[in-house]
Design a protein around this motif. Sequence first.
Motif, PDB file in Angstrom:
ATOM      1  N   SER A 125     -16.738 -95.537  94.525  1.00 18.61           N
ATOM      2  CA  SER A 125     -17.160 -95.952  93.179  1.00 18.61           C
ATOM      3  C   SER A 125     -17.661 -94.762  92.369  1.00 18.61           C
ATOM      4  O   SER A 125     -17.368 -94.637  91.172  1.00 18.61           O
ATOM      5  CB  SER A 125     -18.246 -97.019  93.269  1.00 18.61           C
ATOM      6  OG  SER A 125     -17.760 -98.177  93.913  1.00 18.61           O
ATOM      7  N   SER A 134     -13.000-103.216  95.551  1.00 22.18           N
ATOM      8  CA  SER A 134     -13.505-104.587  95.630  1.00 22.18           C
ATOM      9  C   SER A 134     -12.817-105.365  96.747  1.00 22.18           C
ATOM     10  O   SER A 134     -13.470-106.086  97.523  1.00 22.18           O
ATOM     11  CB  SER A 134     -13.298-105.283  94.283  1.00 22.18           C
ATOM     12  OG  SER A 134     -13.718-106.627  94.333  1.00 22.18           O
ATOM     13  N   ALA A 171     -14.811 -92.677  91.169  1.00 25.91           N
ATOM     14  CA  ALA A 171     -14.157 -93.342  90.044  1.00 25.91           C
ATOM     15  C   ALA A 171     -14.994 -93.213  88.775  1.00 25.91           C
ATOM     16  O   ALA A 171     -14.458 -92.998  87.679  1.00 25.91           O
ATOM     17  CB  ALA A 171     -13.917 -94.812  90.377  1.00 25.91           C
ATOM     18  N   ASP A 172     -16.315 -93.304  88.919  1.00 27.32           N
ATOM     19  CA  ASP A 172     -17.213 -93.202  87.767  1.00 27.32           C
ATOM     20  C   ASP A 172     -17.091 -91.854  87.058  1.00 27.32           C
ATOM     21  O   ASP A 172     -17.220 -91.779  85.829  1.00 27.32           O
ATOM     22  CB  ASP A 172     -18.667 -93.396  88.203  1.00 27.32           C
ATOM     23  CG  ASP A 172     -18.988 -94.825  88.614  1.00 27.32           C
ATOM     24  OD1 ASP A 172     -18.187 -95.730  88.283  1.00 27.32           O
ATOM     25  OD2 ASP A 172     -20.026 -95.029  89.270  1.00 27.32           O
ATOM     26  N   ARG A 229     -10.737 -99.284  91.369  1.00 28.50           N
ATOM     27  CA  ARG A 229     -11.898-100.190  91.424  1.00 28.50           C
ATOM     28  C   ARG A 229     -11.517-101.537  92.038  1.00 28.50           C
ATOM     29  O   ARG A 229     -12.286-102.130  92.801  1.00 28.50           O
ATOM     30  CB  ARG A 229     -12.479-100.390  90.023  1.00 28.50           C
ATOM     31  CG  ARG A 229     -13.118 -99.145  89.431  1.00 28.50           C
ATOM     32  CD  ARG A 229     -13.976 -99.511  88.225  1.00 28.50           C
ATOM     33  NE  ARG A 229     -14.414 -98.344  87.508  1.00 28.50           N
ATOM     34  CZ  ARG A 229     -15.398 -97.540  87.887  1.00 28.50           C
ATOM     35  NH1 ARG A 229     -16.035 -97.779  89.020  1.00 28.50           N
ATOM     36  NH2 ARG A 229     -15.734 -96.505  87.144  1.00 28.50           N
TER      37      ARG A 229
END
Length: 462
Positions: free
Chosen positions: A93, A57, A96-97, A53
């Motif tokens: 994302s 970013s 990763a979720d 994460r």
Amino acid sequence: MNSLQCISPIDGSVYVERPLATSTQVADAVARSQRAQQDWKSTPLAQRIALTREAISLFSAKETQLAEELCWMMGRPIRYAAGEISGFVERASHMADIAEQALADIHLPVKPGFIRFIRREPLGVVLVIAPWNYPYLTAVNSVVPALLAGNSVLLKHSAQTPLCAERMVEAFAEAGLPAGVFQYLHLSHADTEQLIRAPAVRHVAFTGSEAGGAMVEHAAAGRFINSGLELGGKDPAYVRADADLRHAVETTIDGAFFNSGQSCCAIERIYVHESVYDAFIEQAVALVRHYRLGRPDSAKTTLGPLVRPAAADFVREQVAEAVAKGAKTHIDPADFPLDQPGSAYLAPQVLTGVNHAMRVMTEESFGPVVGIQKVRDDDEAVALMNDSEYGLTAAIFSRDETTALALADRLDTGTVFLNRCDYLDPALAWTGVKNSGRGCTLSTLGYDHLTRPKSFHFKTQL
């Protein structure tokens, strides 16, 4: 040749030059990857997710720089280039979720005296070979879930987009990823084949041409390793009589001409019911005439050059052959002055009077051209849509969801869209059939291809 050169399609200049890795450097990178993977797979999943994460970013924060580099390396209009960065963030994302759920142990029903479960083990070293047309979006599909699953990754990007590999690795390094877990290599085709044969490489994720996919299979033959192959496409759309015509025109034309048609899942052929055919052609041609062909670093440009002059000439040849066989062109290239023989800049083209005896309806174009064919009914449309050596995506435009679902079940393809096209939802499996490849990325199923099942069968009562 000891270096690679990225020749920008904008003006033919050398935009990036990088030395190719030597055999010693490749061997060292593989060894580092093997060593680092042993510790990385033991890193708690929560920590791997948090680090990913942070890398996402950091990558996103450089959107303006990354978009400009993309524009110059492969010619995407600058007004659209940042969309690839946001797409990268969306896919990374999501993976990763869902990582905790997708990688969780599989526990079986209780059996007295026994403990039984299945664990998803990382494969080891994963080699990702990414193309130039969507260099971040194709790479992220495998790189991020491979890392989250506990693999180490070697990334080899196209010579056209070498900075993309560097930027991805930089973001993860800045986020604190241990050295050796994620590395890039600039390689020749021959050295890439040799790397696939390296005993340490346990999975190859390749996106590119059929010929490239065949190379991967040949190089990996006899090694008993997995490979994921996302190859070509000749994706169809079918506009039914009950479709919202304006929406169908806008969506299919964008799906055909976005990124100058240089997408494996671009709409390359459209079948339109005879009752709405004339109206569809009128609206589609009018829309295509509004495209602005120009330098992609100009904010006014909506259609950039193809990646190289040879790619544009290939499309010109397809169009010329179709016209010789009776097809009709609807766009005058003279209205797009940058379109000249031997130039990477190519005017968009809409063809009617087409059929499957023409290469433009059967052979992947990978350029800003679409053939539109009239059909009598659903059965004819399905037969024509399936009449292809490819099967990546197909799109149906209709207000009748029940009928559309029945038609979708008859299509030989990896993804079927209704009232949309040319989009990857990371919650869905991205896969193809026939010559479009094999394997699966994205969704929870994508993790299955980057791990192996390991069963635990403990007898606890003696």
